[in-house]
Design a protein around this motif. Structure first.
Motif, PDB file in Angstrom:
ATOM      1  N   GLU A  38      55.750  40.074  53.392  1.00 42.46           N
ATOM      2  CA  GLU A  38      56.426  39.585  54.587  1.00 42.46           C
ATOM      3  C   GLU A  38      57.918  39.334  54.371  1.00 42.46           C
ATOM      4  O   GLU A  38      58.622  38.974  55.298  1.00 42.46           O
ATOM      5  CB  GLU A  38      55.776  38.271  55.057  1.00 42.46           C
ATOM      6  N   LEU A  39      58.377  39.505  53.139  1.00 42.83           N
ATOM      7  CA  LEU A  39      59.791  39.220  52.838  1.00 42.83           C
ATOM      8  C   LEU A  39      60.694  40.312  53.361  1.00 42.83           C
ATOM      9  O   LEU A  39      60.405  41.448  53.411  1.00 42.83           O
ATOM     10  CB  LEU A  39      59.996  39.056  51.324  1.00 42.83           C
ATOM     11  N   TYR A  70      58.807  38.834  44.236  1.00 44.13           N
ATOM     12  CA  TYR A  70      59.487  37.726  44.911  1.00 44.13           C
ATOM     13  C   TYR A  70      60.902  37.544  44.361  1.00 44.13           C
ATOM     14  O   TYR A  70      61.185  36.561  43.672  1.00 44.13           O
ATOM     15  CB  TYR A  70      58.692  36.427  44.738  1.00 44.13           C
ATOM     16  N   LYS A 115      65.402  36.747  48.191  1.00 43.84           N
ATOM     17  CA  LYS A 115      64.537  36.851  49.373  1.00 43.84           C
ATOM     18  C   LYS A 115      63.496  35.733  49.446  1.00 43.84           C
ATOM     19  O   LYS A 115      63.081  35.340  50.533  1.00 43.84           O
ATOM     20  CB  LYS A 115      63.817  38.196  49.385  1.00 43.84           C
ATOM     21  N   ALA A 116      63.075  35.232  48.316  1.00 43.51           N
ATOM     22  CA  ALA A 116      61.952  34.300  48.299  1.00 43.51           C
ATOM     23  C   ALA A 116      62.352  32.834  48.193  1.00 43.51           C
ATOM     24  O   ALA A 116      61.530  31.958  48.497  1.00 43.51           O
ATOM     25  CB  ALA A 116      61.019  34.643  47.136  1.00 43.51           C
ATOM     26  N   ARG A 117      63.561  32.565  47.802  1.00 40.99           N
ATOM     27  CA  ARG A 117      63.979  31.169  47.574  1.00 40.99           C
ATOM     28  C   ARG A 117      63.802  30.325  48.841  1.00 40.99           C
ATOM     29  O   ARG A 117      64.305  30.645  49.898  1.00 40.99           O
ATOM     30  CB  ARG A 117      65.421  31.107  47.108  1.00 40.99           C
ATOM     31  N   GLY A 118      63.025  29.237  48.689  1.00 44.17           N
ATOM     32  CA  GLY A 118      62.887  28.270  49.767  1.00 44.17           C
ATOM     33  C   GLY A 118      61.877  28.606  50.841  1.00 44.17           C
ATOM     34  O   GLY A 118      61.762  27.877  51.821  1.00 44.17           O
ATOM     35  N   ASN A 119      61.115  29.688  50.688  1.00 38.06           N
ATOM     36  CA  ASN A 119      60.075  29.956  51.682  1.00 38.06           C
ATOM     37  C   ASN A 119      58.780  30.335  50.989  1.00 38.06           C
ATOM     38  O   ASN A 119      58.767  30.682  49.821  1.00 38.06           O
ATOM     39  CB  ASN A 119      60.520  31.026  52.697  1.00 38.06           C
ATOM     40  N   ALA A 120      57.683  30.251  51.735  1.00 42.20           N
ATOM     41  CA  ALA A 120      56.366  30.489  51.171  1.00 42.20           C
ATOM     42  C   ALA A 120      55.733  31.775  51.699  1.00 42.20           C
ATOM     43  O   ALA A 120      54.526  31.939  51.646  1.00 42.20           O
ATOM     44  CB  ALA A 120      55.450  29.296  51.471  1.00 42.20           C
ATOM     45  N   LYS A 121      56.555  32.677  52.198  1.00 36.72           N
ATOM     46  CA  LYS A 121      56.011  33.922  52.717  1.00 36.72           C
ATOM     47  C   LYS A 121      55.483  34.799  51.584  1.00 36.72           C
ATOM     48  O   LYS A 121      56.027  34.801  50.481  1.00 36.72           O
ATOM     49  CB  LYS A 121      57.089  34.700  53.474  1.00 36.72           C
ATOM     50  N   LYS A 122      54.444  35.548  51.899  1.00 31.85           N
ATOM     51  CA  LYS A 122      53.899  36.503  50.944  1.00 31.85           C
ATOM     52  C   LYS A 122      54.919  37.639  50.772  1.00 31.85           C
ATOM     53  O   LYS A 122      55.667  37.964  51.687  1.00 31.85           O
ATOM     54  CB  LYS A 122      52.562  37.042  51.451  1.00 31.85           C
TER      55      LYS A 122
END
Length: 118
Positions: free
Chosen positions: A117-118, A103, A107-114
């Motif tokens: 899926e990023l 993560y 790419k991951a900041r502010g979302n809860a995607k696995k």
């Protein structure tokens, strides 16, 4: 492990051994018990919406029960780690490192995607 985790584990082992309970602490039974205690933790928030749970943390009775259940789960995790010869703190650091690679912040900041899926 940090000194405080080592000290806590030693205290827990003494508590267990003073009562001759190691005989009941197979790895399987400890894992099952951790799951049961996790269920009791979930029971505290069953049927509550997210905001009700957030608000409940200010209630002293809820905080006491939450502390008890979190402690039960934590103590079983210490017993599992001791039984399996796992350095829980070391493994937690390793897992954070793995998650950091999966993560990346950009790419991951502010979302809860696995991570897949990023």
């Amino acid at each position: 492990m940090t000194d405080s985790v080592l000290d806590l584990t030693a205290r827990l082992m003494k508590f267990r051994d003073d009562r001759d309970w190691r005989q009941f602490h197979s790895l399987k039974d400890l894992i099952v018990s951790a799951g049961i205690e996790t269920g009791e933790l979930l029971e505290l928030i069953q049927w509550k919406d997210t905001q009700a749970v957030e608000d409940a943390v200010t209630d002293p009775d809820f905080r006491e029960r939450l502390g008890e259940e979190v402690s039960d789960v934590f103590l079983y995790l210490l017993l599992i780690a001791e039984r399996a010869g796992i350095d829980l703190v070391e493994e937690a650091h390793r897992k954070i490192d793995q998650n950091d690679a999966k993560y990346p912040v950009d790419k991951a900041r502010g979302n809860a995607k696995k991570y897949t899926e990023l």
